[in-house]
Write an enzyme that holds these catalytic residues in place. Structure first.
Site, PDB file in Angstrom:
ATOM      1  CG  HIS A 156      -2.293   0.588   0.902  1.00  0.00           C
ATOM      2  ND1 HIS A 156      -2.462   1.668   0.057  1.00  0.00           N
ATOM      3  CD2 HIS A 156      -3.527   0.254   1.329  1.00  0.00           C
ATOM      4  CE1 HIS A 156      -3.747   1.970  -0.010  1.00  0.00           C
ATOM      5  NE2 HIS A 156      -4.413   1.135   0.743  1.00  0.00           N
ATOM      6  CG  ASP A 402     -10.946 -15.521 -17.956  1.00  0.00           C
ATOM      7  OD1 ASP A 402     -10.155 -16.439 -17.661  1.00  0.00           O
ATOM      8  OD2 ASP A 402     -11.633 -15.524 -18.998  1.00  0.00           O
TER       9      ASP A 402
HETATM   10  N1  COA Z   1     -18.223   2.912 -12.287  1.00  0.00           N
HETATM   11  C1  COA Z   1     -19.550   2.817 -12.043  1.00  0.00           C
HETATM   12  N2  COA Z   1     -20.241   3.698 -11.298  1.00  0.00           N
HETATM   13  C2  COA Z   1     -19.540   4.718 -10.773  1.00  0.00           C
HETATM   14  C3  COA Z   1     -18.157   4.879 -10.965  1.00  0.00           C
HETATM   15  C4  COA Z   1     -17.499   3.929 -11.767  1.00  0.00           C
HETATM   16  N3  COA Z   1     -16.193   3.999 -12.022  1.00  0.00           N
HETATM   17  N4  COA Z   1     -17.753   5.964 -10.284  1.00  0.00           N
HETATM   18  C5  COA Z   1     -18.845   6.470  -9.684  1.00  0.00           C
HETATM   19  N5  COA Z   1     -19.926   5.723  -9.994  1.00  0.00           N
HETATM   20  C6  COA Z   1     -21.306   5.915  -9.543  1.00  0.00           C
HETATM   21  C7  COA Z   1     -21.406   5.460  -8.094  1.00  0.00           C
HETATM   22  O1  COA Z   1     -21.658   4.068  -8.012  1.00  0.00           O
HETATM   23  C8  COA Z   1     -22.560   6.284  -7.596  1.00  0.00           C
HETATM   24  O2  COA Z   1     -23.770   5.748  -8.083  1.00  0.00           O
HETATM   25  P1  COA Z   1     -24.844   5.041  -7.110  1.00  0.00           P
HETATM   26  O3  COA Z   1     -25.657   6.110  -6.478  1.00  0.00           O
HETATM   27  O4  COA Z   1     -25.678   4.185  -7.992  1.00  0.00           O
HETATM   28  O5  COA Z   1     -24.119   4.284  -6.099  1.00  0.00           O
HETATM   29  C9  COA Z   1     -22.366   7.604  -8.288  1.00  0.00           C
HETATM   30  O6  COA Z   1     -21.636   7.299  -9.497  1.00  0.00           O
HETATM   31  C10 COA Z   1     -21.582   8.616  -7.449  1.00  0.00           C
HETATM   32  O7  COA Z   1     -20.310   8.084  -7.202  1.00  0.00           O
HETATM   33  P2  COA Z   1     -19.229   8.878  -6.323  1.00  0.00           P
HETATM   34  O8  COA Z   1     -19.211  10.290  -6.734  1.00  0.00           O
HETATM   35  O9  COA Z   1     -17.940   8.121  -6.403  1.00  0.00           O
HETATM   36  O10 COA Z   1     -19.800   8.844  -4.846  1.00  0.00           O
HETATM   37  P3  COA Z   1     -20.024   7.614  -3.850  1.00  0.00           P
HETATM   38  O11 COA Z   1     -20.876   8.147  -2.763  1.00  0.00           O
HETATM   39  O12 COA Z   1     -20.480   6.405  -4.560  1.00  0.00           O
HETATM   40  O13 COA Z   1     -18.584   7.315  -3.239  1.00  0.00           O
HETATM   41  C11 COA Z   1     -16.453   7.881  -2.376  1.00  0.00           C
HETATM   42  C12 COA Z   1     -17.926   8.284  -2.483  1.00  0.00           C
HETATM   43  C13 COA Z   1     -15.710   8.981  -1.661  1.00  0.00           C
HETATM   44  C14 COA Z   1     -16.344   6.579  -1.563  1.00  0.00           C
HETATM   45  C15 COA Z   1     -15.906   7.636  -3.815  1.00  0.00           C
HETATM   46  O14 COA Z   1     -16.011   8.842  -4.560  1.00  0.00           O
HETATM   47  C16 COA Z   1     -14.499   7.164  -3.848  1.00  0.00           C
HETATM   48  O15 COA Z   1     -13.568   7.951  -3.671  1.00  0.00           O
HETATM   49  N6  COA Z   1     -14.324   5.840  -4.090  1.00  0.00           N
HETATM   50  C17 COA Z   1     -13.022   5.221  -4.173  1.00  0.00           C
HETATM   51  C18 COA Z   1     -12.611   4.729  -2.828  1.00  0.00           C
HETATM   52  C19 COA Z   1     -11.327   3.961  -2.914  1.00  0.00           C
HETATM   53  O16 COA Z   1     -10.371   4.396  -3.504  1.00  0.00           O
HETATM   54  N7  COA Z   1     -11.343   2.750  -2.323  1.00  0.00           N
HETATM   55  C20 COA Z   1     -10.179   1.968  -2.222  1.00  0.00           C
HETATM   56  C21 COA Z   1      -9.419   2.402  -1.017  1.00  0.00           C
HETATM   57  S1  COA Z   1      -7.763   1.771  -1.046  1.00  0.00           S
END
Ligand code: COA
Length: 456
Positions: A156, A402
């Site tokens: 990480h 896969d």
């Molecule tokens: N593919 C499909 N859908 C996506 C997407 C993608 N790449 N990116 C965003 N969306 C969708 C989300 O699913 C969400 O839709 P929903 O209401 O149906 O769930 C919408 O677009 C808004 O997404 P987002 O702006 O990312 O907000 P969120 O509330 O779903 O998530 C965070 C908030 C902060 C968690 C997110 O923005 C984030 O940063 N995720 C990554 C976390 C990460 O890096 N995890 C690994 C840690 S090591």
């Protein structure tokens, strides 16, 4: 159940790659230096099973070829003064281990909760000098029935979840005989702190003093921390996810500014539900302060945006806090609004001030989990009771890995065991369902499950 190492080797890039020191960013310097593991289970076809060794050589050869593109993973870390790290790209290689078990996949029982997971993920000796620890470990475990488990664990300090799954899906493409899909963007200079860093950063350092249990002062807090944890994989059907989302959005306008028209997402709605259930299961008094830690991907939030394929750590953390009484008694739209407000803090200015603040830090040793492992429980930064950490894997490309022998039958985030650490995962079938992987103190898990499903 026996697990015997049959073969292990270092795999180097198939061609000469760039050699030299790659400066890590401030975001690479904090947090986990460990290798979070991920586990995939397969039931390969008869054809593959007849050629057992071919699986290992397919993995080894494709790994060697993919490392030409993702060559930082074949390098080694090195400590600098002040507990900072740098990455030496030297092509030393990644670890590939082949293990054989006398058990069958069915012997593992419910794959989501198997107590044998730790045998299926690479064992990493963090007491070794850091220059000797590979940045990627892969373990292929073959079961008596022909089933296999494939675990990969990436440091990480070098990559976040988004980059780790990008790597895995590109590796699988090469193993299947396809060409590279999306090349990684390797230039970490895009995430550089100001030079000089700004003097008065507005960095949010809330986790330095996380909420503690107000009814269990001092040593009793430590005692609770040291009690065993339990794990639960909680499935939510698409309908249940929609129900939680509708319920949170029903009262959204009462708690969120008129200017923010975005509906609460699945992540925000489900995390609000998890927070409420954890407060209830832990039996908090009304005034108990509680927090939810959230990892936020900054690729799209900085100006100019980073390429989606930026390979490194491009996440920062925020915390939503409140008192347990408000979280539990107000509608779920309230808890969701606290989560939204925390995420909304992550603007481009916030990211740059975080980078500057970290750059100004003289000593990083207190911020890294590898040092934290050496501390007494009471000295560690604690995210357990009364707090949670809910990471979103909801939109990561986890499923459908896969390598030529078909998609996995089951994917698991592997062993993570801190109290309060949880993940939201997409359902296995891409049908809109979700899974919450939750760790909680054993004493609270059954109540949590009861509250979790009570209203949905
Ligand atoms: N593919 C499909 N859908 C996506 C997407 C993608 N790449 N990116 C965003 N969306 C969708 C989300 O699913 C969400 O839709 P929903 O209401 O149906 O769930 C919408 O677009 C808004 O997404 P987002 O702006 O990312 O907000 P969120 O509330 O779903 O998530 C965070 C908030 C902060 C968690 C997110 O923005 C984030 O940063 N995720 C990554 C976390 C990460 O890096 N995890 C690994 C840690 S090591």
């Amino acid at each position: 159940m026996k697990f015997v190492v049959k073969n292990s080797c270092l795999v180097q890039p198939a061609e000469a790659t760039w050699n030299g020191v790659m400066a890590l960013t401030e975001f690479d310097q904090i947090g986990a230096i460990t290798h979070p593991p991920t586990l995939y289970f397969y039931r390969p076809s008869e054809t593959w099973l007849a050629q057992e060794e071919i699986m290992f050589t397919t993995l080894r050869d494709s790994l060697s070829r993919i490392l030409v593109h993702f060559y930082p993973l074949a390098g080694r870390l090195r400590w600098l003064d002040g507990g900072r790290l740098e990455l030496e790209c030297n092509g030393e290689g990644v670890a590939l281990i082949q293990v054989e078990s006398d058990a069958t996949l069915d012997d593992l029982g419910d794959l989501s909760l198997s107590p044998h997971f730790h045998h299926l993920s690479p064992k990493i000796n963090y007491k070794a000098p850091i220059e000797e620890i590979p940045l990627l470990f892969v373990q292929l475990t073959k079961f008596k029935c022909g089933g296999i488990a494939l675990s990969h664990a990436l440091s990480h300090a070098v990559v976040d979840g988004q980059s780790a799954f990008h790597f895995a899906s590109e590796w699988a493409r090469l193993a299947r005989g396809e060409s590279l899909g999306k090349a990684p963007f390797l230039d970490r200079k895009l995430l550089r702190a100001g030079d000089p860093p700004s003097a008065q950063p507005c960095f949010d350092n809330e986790w330095n003093e996380p909420p503690v249990l107000i009814t269990q002062p001092g040593s009793e807090n430590d005692e609770i921390r040291n009690k065993g944890n339990a794990v639960a994989m909680l499935k939510l059907t698409k309908k249940q996810v929609e129900m939680l989302k509708n319920e949170a959005n029903r009262t959204k306008s009462s708690y969120i500014d008129d200017g923010d028209h975005r509906m609460f997402s699945r992540y925000e709605s489900v995390t609000a539900h998890i927070w409420r259930c954890a407060c209830k299961a832990r039996g908090h008094v009304y005034e108990q302060p509680t927090g939810v830690g959230i990892s936020v991907d900054i690729r799209k939030r900085v100006e100019p945006p980073l390429p989606q394929t930026y390979f490194g750590n491009a996440t920062t953390s925020v915390i939503a806090t409140d008192c347990a009484g408000d979280v539990v008694t107000k509608p779920s739209g309230y808890a969701a609004s606290r989560i939204r407000q925390a995420i909304n803090k992550v603007s481009s200015a916030y990211v740059h001030s975080t980078l500057d603040n970290l750059k100004n830090l003289k000593d990083f040793t207190g911020l890294q989990d590898i040092h934290a492992m050496e501390l007494e429980a009471s000295e560690r930064m604690f995210v357990g009771n009364p707090n949670l950490w809910v990471s979103s894997w909801t939109t990561l490309a986890l499923n459908g890995l896969d390598f030529g022998w078909g998609n996995e039958m089951y994917m698991s985030p592997g062993p993570h065991d801190g109290d309060g650490e949880s993940l939201t995962l997409p359902g296995q079938d891409g049908d809109g369902s979700m899974v919450v992987a939750l760790h909680l103190q054993a004493a609270h898990i059954e109540d949590f499950k009861k509250f979790f499903y009570q209203t949905i």
